[in-house]
Design an enzyme around this catalytic site. Structure first.
Site: not given
Ligand code: NAD
Length: 381
Positions: A209
């Site tokens: 997502e």
């Molecule tokens: P992110 O991708 O930075 O982090 C998401 C998760 O991944 C966190 O739990 C984080 O700890 C983990 N993570 C981060 N880097 C990682 C790595 N290198 N290896 C493994 N795990 C890792 O996203 P965010 O900043 O938490 O959230 C914002 C993003 O999420 C935006 O792009 C937003 O559009 C998206 N989002 C999508 C939906 C949807 O339903 N489509 C909903 C909410 C947010």
């Protein structure tokens, strides 16, 4: 291997069949509901500490969505899990043929910080309802809510079947070395790629997502006041940190001034003279994100907002004009309270502009001309 013990504990519970009976699934869904009901105040407090999430927004976007998901699962579990009849063909003529819904096994849920309750627990509702064991890895960015979930869920859910892992990037990388039977990831496209690569090693199926830049087209023939109120509400809700928020607006030169003025009135109506004092306006999650979003204010010209305060991680609801397609604000998902307005000659140019870019999560069209709205559905690829 890190977290191997946790994953093995859950796997043996799954193999014993502990999560399969409907009664077990129902009891865990009810326990999840109880966790939310009995810890409402603590959840509100932790969301306030993490990002000053406004009360109304929490009620709407965290509690009510989660509760309706739990109720949906409780009300439909029997139907969802029942065997499905299939008609036979020559190959299956001598068999009894049906589709049985099997749980995957031990699933991993990785969630983001912007809706740390809803986006952690709604996937968990699905995992429980489907009879899986689950490891939940909430975001380390929303640290107060992350800890509350870890502590709370271990008191309400069966510890042999459900676990919360607190981990940053390094820890999550190690967690992903384990074999999971399904991974449900919500987050950014860049991290989505990393998750998919880790999953590929074990051929684990994934749901990703992700985010994107959601365009918003305001057609000349439309109720501009109504459109402006809806755009402002969705852009500045949670200080713009929503995957489905309108990321930028396309409109013609003809209606730009009127739209701008209505957007400004809406911001004033929603957040008052000084949005910094408003109890209804959230903060940016971290200093790192504050810096990233603040840097985007240098693009184009600010016509409303633009004020920032790093000590509070505050960025005012902002509107930008004279933005160029090549500006950084048009290259990445903004994920903050900034709304660029770009002009196009009309409907066809708007469609081409949108189709020239990555497929967005959503596209919003405001028009009172039914031909325009229905054309948008067909013309956006
Ligand atoms: P992110 O991708 O930075 O982090 C998401 C998760 O991944 C966190 O739990 C984080 O700890 C983990 N993570 C981060 N880097 C990682 C790595 N290198 N290896 C493994 N795990 C890792 O996203 P965010 O900043 O938490 O959230 C914002 C993003 O999420 C935006 O792009 C937003 O559009 C998206 N989002 C999508 C939906 C949807 O339903 N489509 C909903 C909410 C947010």
């Amino acid at each position: 291997m890190a977290y191997e013990e946790t994953v093995n504990r859950l796997r043996s519970s799954f193999r014993e069949g502990k999560t399969r009976p409907l009664q077990f699934r129902i009891s865990q869904l009810k326990a999840l509901n109880k966790f939310v009901e009995e810890n409402k105040e603590q959840i509100l407090e932790s969301l306030k500490k993490d990002m000053k999430k406004p009360l109304f927004e929490v009620e709407l976007s965290e509690f009510s969505l989660l509760k309706s998901e739990i109720n949906l699962a409780l009300n439909n579990l029997t139907t969802w899990t029942a065997d499905e009849h299939v008609s036979k063909n020559l190959v299956t003529a001598l068999d009894s043929a049906f589709i049985r819904k099997e749980p995957f096994g031990v699933v991993l849920i990785i969630s983001p910080w912007n809706y740390p309750v809803n986006l952690s627990l709604i996937p968990l509702v699905g995992a429980i309802a489907a009879g899986n064991c689950a490891v939940l890895k909430p975001s380390e960015m929303s640290q107060n809510t992350e800890k509350l979930l870890a502590d709370g869920l271990s008191r309400y859910l069966d510890k042999d079947c459900f676990a919360v892992v607190l981990a940053g990037v390094e820890g999550t990388t190690r967690l992903l070395e384990n074999k999971f039977d399904y991974i449900f990831f919500t987050g950014s496209p860049n991290v989505g790629r990393i998750i998919m690569m880790a999953a590929a090693k074990h051929l684990t199926p994934v749901t990703l997502e992700l985010g994107g830049k959601n365009p918003c087209y305001v057609h000349d023939e439309c109720d501009i006041k109504n459109a402006a109120r809806r755009i402002a509400w969705a852009r500045y809700f949670n200080a713009g940190q929503i995957c489905l928020a309108p990321d930028y607006v396309l409109c013609s030169d003809h209606i730009k001034e009127k739209l701008l003025s209505e957007l400004q009135s809406s911001i004033h109506e929603f957040y008052g003279e000084d949005p910094k004092q408003s109890p209804d306006f959230a903060r940016i999650i971290s200093v790192q994100h504050f810096k990233r979003v603040s840097a985007l204010l240098a693009c184009g010209k600010i016509v409303t907002g633009g004020q920032t305060d790093e000590s509070e991680k505050y960025i005012a609801p902002t509107i930008l004009v004279d933005v160029k397609e090549s500006d950084p604000v048009m290259q990445e998902e903004i994920f903050g309270p900034i709304l660029p307005i770009l002009t196009v000659s009309g409907f066809d140019e708007a469609i081409n502009f949108i189709n020239d870019r990555e497929k967005p999560l959503a596209a919003y069209v405001f028009s009172s001309n039914s031909q325009v709205s229905s054309c948008c559905v067909c013309d956006m690829s």
